[in-house]
Design a protein around this motif. Structure first.
Motif, PDB file in Angstrom:
ATOM      1  N   ARG A   1      -0.661  -1.699  18.829  1.00 22.86           N
ATOM      2  CA  ARG A   1      -1.107  -0.726  17.827  1.00 22.86           C
ATOM      3  C   ARG A   1      -0.157   0.456  17.845  1.00 22.86           C
ATOM      4  O   ARG A   1       0.271   0.886  18.913  1.00 22.86           O
ATOM      5  N   VAL A   2       0.146   0.970  16.662  1.00 21.96           N
ATOM      6  CA  VAL A   2       1.039   2.119  16.609  1.00 21.96           C
ATOM      7  C   VAL A   2       0.336   3.319  17.229  1.00 21.96           C
ATOM      8  O   VAL A   2       0.849   3.969  18.133  1.00 21.96           O
ATOM      9  N   ASP A   3      -0.887   3.570  16.746  1.00 21.77           N
ATOM     10  CA  ASP A   3      -1.637   4.714  17.250  1.00 21.77           C
ATOM     11  C   ASP A   3      -2.854   4.162  17.983  1.00 21.77           C
ATOM     12  O   ASP A   3      -3.820   3.739  17.366  1.00 21.77           O
ATOM     13  N   LYS A   4      -2.766   4.169  19.297  1.00 18.75           N
ATOM     14  CA  LYS A   4      -3.792   3.497  20.113  1.00 18.75           C
ATOM     15  C   LYS A   4      -5.207   3.959  19.790  1.00 18.75           C
ATOM     16  O   LYS A   4      -6.082   3.164  19.504  1.00 18.75           O
ATOM     17  N   SER A   5      -5.408   5.278  19.815  1.00 23.66           N
ATOM     18  CA  SER A   5      -6.783   5.748  19.632  1.00 23.66           C
ATOM     19  C   SER A   5      -7.195   5.654  18.168  1.00 23.66           C
ATOM     20  O   SER A   5      -8.292   5.249  17.837  1.00 23.66           O
TER      21      SER A   5
ATOM     22  N   ILE B   1       8.177  -1.550  13.911  1.00 23.41           N
ATOM     23  CA  ILE B   1       8.081  -2.753  13.084  1.00 23.41           C
ATOM     24  C   ILE B   1       8.268  -4.064  13.874  1.00 23.41           C
ATOM     25  O   ILE B   1       7.464  -4.968  13.739  1.00 23.41           O
ATOM     26  N   PRO B   2       9.279  -4.161  14.741  1.00 17.39           N
ATOM     27  CA  PRO B   2       9.446  -5.435  15.441  1.00 17.39           C
ATOM     28  C   PRO B   2       8.259  -5.819  16.344  1.00 17.39           C
ATOM     29  O   PRO B   2       8.106  -6.978  16.699  1.00 17.39           O
ATOM     30  N   ARG B   3       7.446  -4.852  16.724  1.00 16.96           N
ATOM     31  CA  ARG B   3       6.345  -5.158  17.648  1.00 16.96           C
ATOM     32  C   ARG B   3       5.008  -5.416  16.947  1.00 16.96           C
ATOM     33  O   ARG B   3       4.019  -5.763  17.588  1.00 16.96           O
TER      34      ARG B   3
ATOM     35  N   ASP C   1       0.847  -1.200   0.000  1.00 18.68           N
ATOM     36  CA  ASP C   1       0.000   0.000   0.000  1.00 18.68           C
ATOM     37  C   ASP C   1       0.877   1.243   0.000  1.00 18.68           C
ATOM     38  O   ASP C   1       2.072   1.170   0.277  1.00 18.68           O
ATOM     39  N   ASN C   2       0.258   2.388  -0.336  1.00 16.50           N
ATOM     40  CA  ASN C   2       1.029   3.633  -0.262  1.00 16.50           C
ATOM     41  C   ASN C   2       0.444   4.518   0.837  1.00 16.50           C
ATOM     42  O   ASN C   2       0.212   5.700   0.656  1.00 16.50           O
ATOM     43  N   GLY C   3       0.202   3.874   1.988  1.00 15.28           N
ATOM     44  CA  GLY C   3      -0.441   4.558   3.106  1.00 15.28           C
ATOM     45  C   GLY C   3       0.524   5.194   4.085  1.00 15.28           C
ATOM     46  O   GLY C   3       1.636   5.576   3.715  1.00 15.28           O
ATOM     47  N   GLU C   4       0.099   5.229   5.340  1.00 16.42           N
ATOM     48  CA  GLU C   4       0.861   5.988   6.345  1.00 16.42           C
ATOM     49  C   GLU C   4       2.198   5.353   6.724  1.00 16.42           C
ATOM     50  O   GLU C   4       3.069   6.021   7.266  1.00 16.42           O
ATOM     51  N   GLY C   5       2.374   4.063   6.435  1.00 23.97           N
ATOM     52  CA  GLY C   5       3.633   3.396   6.756  1.00 23.97           C
ATOM     53  C   GLY C   5       3.838   3.213   8.255  1.00 23.97           C
ATOM     54  O   GLY C   5       3.029   3.672   9.064  1.00 23.97           O
ATOM     55  N   ILE C   6       4.915   2.548   8.611  1.00 21.76           N
ATOM     56  CA  ILE C   6       5.192   2.235  10.016  1.00 21.76           C
ATOM     57  C   ILE C   6       6.649   2.584  10.290  1.00 21.76           C
ATOM     58  O   ILE C   6       7.523   2.240   9.493  1.00 21.76           O
TER      59      ILE C   6
ATOM     60  N   ILE D   1       6.822 -14.848   6.849  1.00 20.14           N
ATOM     61  CA  ILE D   1       6.151 -13.577   6.584  1.00 20.14           C
ATOM     62  C   ILE D   1       7.162 -12.445   6.745  1.00 20.14           C
ATOM     63  O   ILE D   1       8.025 -12.504   7.627  1.00 20.14           O
ATOM     64  N   TYR D   2       7.086 -11.461   5.858  1.00 17.73           N
ATOM     65  CA  TYR D   2       8.040 -10.345   5.904  1.00 17.73           C
ATOM     66  C   TYR D   2       7.282  -9.027   5.889  1.00 17.73           C
ATOM     67  O   TYR D   2       6.172  -8.947   5.366  1.00 17.73           O
ATOM     68  N   ILE D   3       7.926  -8.011   6.431  1.00 16.77           N
ATOM     69  CA  ILE D   3       7.342  -6.682   6.310  1.00 16.77           C
ATOM     70  C   ILE D   3       8.415  -5.658   5.973  1.00 16.77           C
ATOM     71  O   ILE D   3       9.530  -5.712   6.494  1.00 16.77           O
ATOM     72  N   GLU D   4       8.053  -4.786   5.047  1.00  9.94           N
ATOM     73  CA  GLU D   4       8.921  -3.659   4.737  1.00  9.94           C
ATOM     74  C   GLU D   4       8.045  -2.435   4.773  1.00  9.94           C
ATOM     75  O   GLU D   4       6.939  -2.451   4.218  1.00  9.94           O
ATOM     76  N   SER D   5       8.501  -1.394   5.454  1.00 11.11           N
ATOM     77  CA  SER D   5       7.636  -0.234   5.552  1.00 11.11           C
ATOM     78  C   SER D   5       8.447   1.021   5.787  1.00 11.11           C
ATOM     79  O   SER D   5       9.540   0.971   6.357  1.00 11.11           O
TER      80      SER D   5
END
Ligand code: ADP
Length: 261
Positions: free
Chosen positions: A211-215, A202-204, A192-197, A241-245
């Motif tokens: 959650r990155v942004d709780k609310s 990333i490790p969590r 996706d081209n969204g908000e990213g992390i 499974i992999y993640i790149e962000s």
């Protein structure tokens, strides 16, 4: 059990027994902590939607029920709150099964392209509300047959694509690509081209309830379990499974699957 007569051996046996018991107790303590934390998280997650539903019902009881328009609106909202509760409880049920290893995989041969298309169909409405297009990165003219639990992989795709919509930007794109890897494997990417992390988070990401942004993400209506479920399902398949962000650029979640003969 043979009778031990030798005193030295006996002491050794007792030592070994004591060490094992200590280890057992330590393990139990860790499990108990884990259980407490889990229960704490669960009740926290359930509280918000429960109080929301109660709020609407109390307002109805207090008189809003006499106004047909208002009562209709509140009943719909209460129902939305219940839908959210059901969603969370279903995810909890799934994560519990996965964590105690109680989930039998039903491995079958299927076309992964067709499965992605059916998930696209189900999520089309959700995506169009944010004017996000769901697409393949190229034309796939031939089926790509894989060996996996179709229902579970459908859930993996759903969770990843739902996230790409939730955290994607308006008028953005969610792109799926499927490529051959060496050794009878394919890799499925959801980009996706969204908000990213950001790198620190990333490790969590695959932790339960992280959650990155709780609310923000609670407002988006998840359970905080989506990625934990995804990881468990992929690992139950012995896949990766992999993640790149990158923050403000976008994210790519990818996972491997076994190609069918
Ligand atoms: P949630 O129910 O909060 O969406 P998930 O386990 O699915 O729970 O995701 C955990 C967190 O990871 C989200 O709250 C969000 O902060 C972050 N996240 C997941 N997918 C994406 C994505 N595609 N882009 C940006 N952030 C994401």
């Amino acid at each position: 059990q043979p009778i031990t007569t030798d005193m030295a051996t006996l002491t050794e046996e007792i030592d070994k027994y004591a060490k094992n018991k200590k280890l057992e107790i330590e393990t139990l303590k860790v499990r108990e902590e884990y259980r407490k934390e889990f229960l704490g998280n669960v009740s926290h997650e359930l509280k918000t939607p429960l109080f929301t539903v109660q709020g609407y019902l109390l307002t109805l009881i207090d008189g809003a029920i006499d106004d047909k328009k208002v009562s209709e609106k509140y009943l719909h909202r209460a129902n939305k709150g219940l839908e959210r509760l059901i969603y969370i409880v279903k995810d909890l049920d799934m994560i519990t099964k996965l964590e105690v290893g109680d989930l039998r995989l039903n491995i079958e041969k299927f076309d992964i392209i067709e499965l992605v298309e059916s998930v696209f169909d189900l999520l089309e409405m959700k995506a169009s509300k944010k004017k996000i297009s769901l697409m393949f990165d190229m034309d796939y003219n031939e089926p790509i047959m894989v060996m996996a639990d179709k229902e579970r992989i459908q859930q993996v795709l759903t969770n990843l694509i739902v996230n790409s919509i939730k955290y994607g930007e308006e008028k953005g794109t969610t792109e799926i690509s499927i490529e051959n890897l060496i050794k009878n494997k394919v890799i499925v990417r959801v980009t996706d081209n969204g908000e990213g992390i950001s790198e620190v988070n990333i490790p969590r990401l695959f932790e339960r309830f992280f959650r990155v942004d709780k609310s923000g993400s609670r407002k988006e209506g998840g359970s905080g379990l989506g990625l934990a479920i995804v990881k468990h399902i992929i690992e139950a398949h012995d896949e990766k499974i992999y993640i790149e962000s990158e923050l403000n650029v976008g994210s790519e979640f990818s996972f491997t699957l076994e190609k069918a003969e």
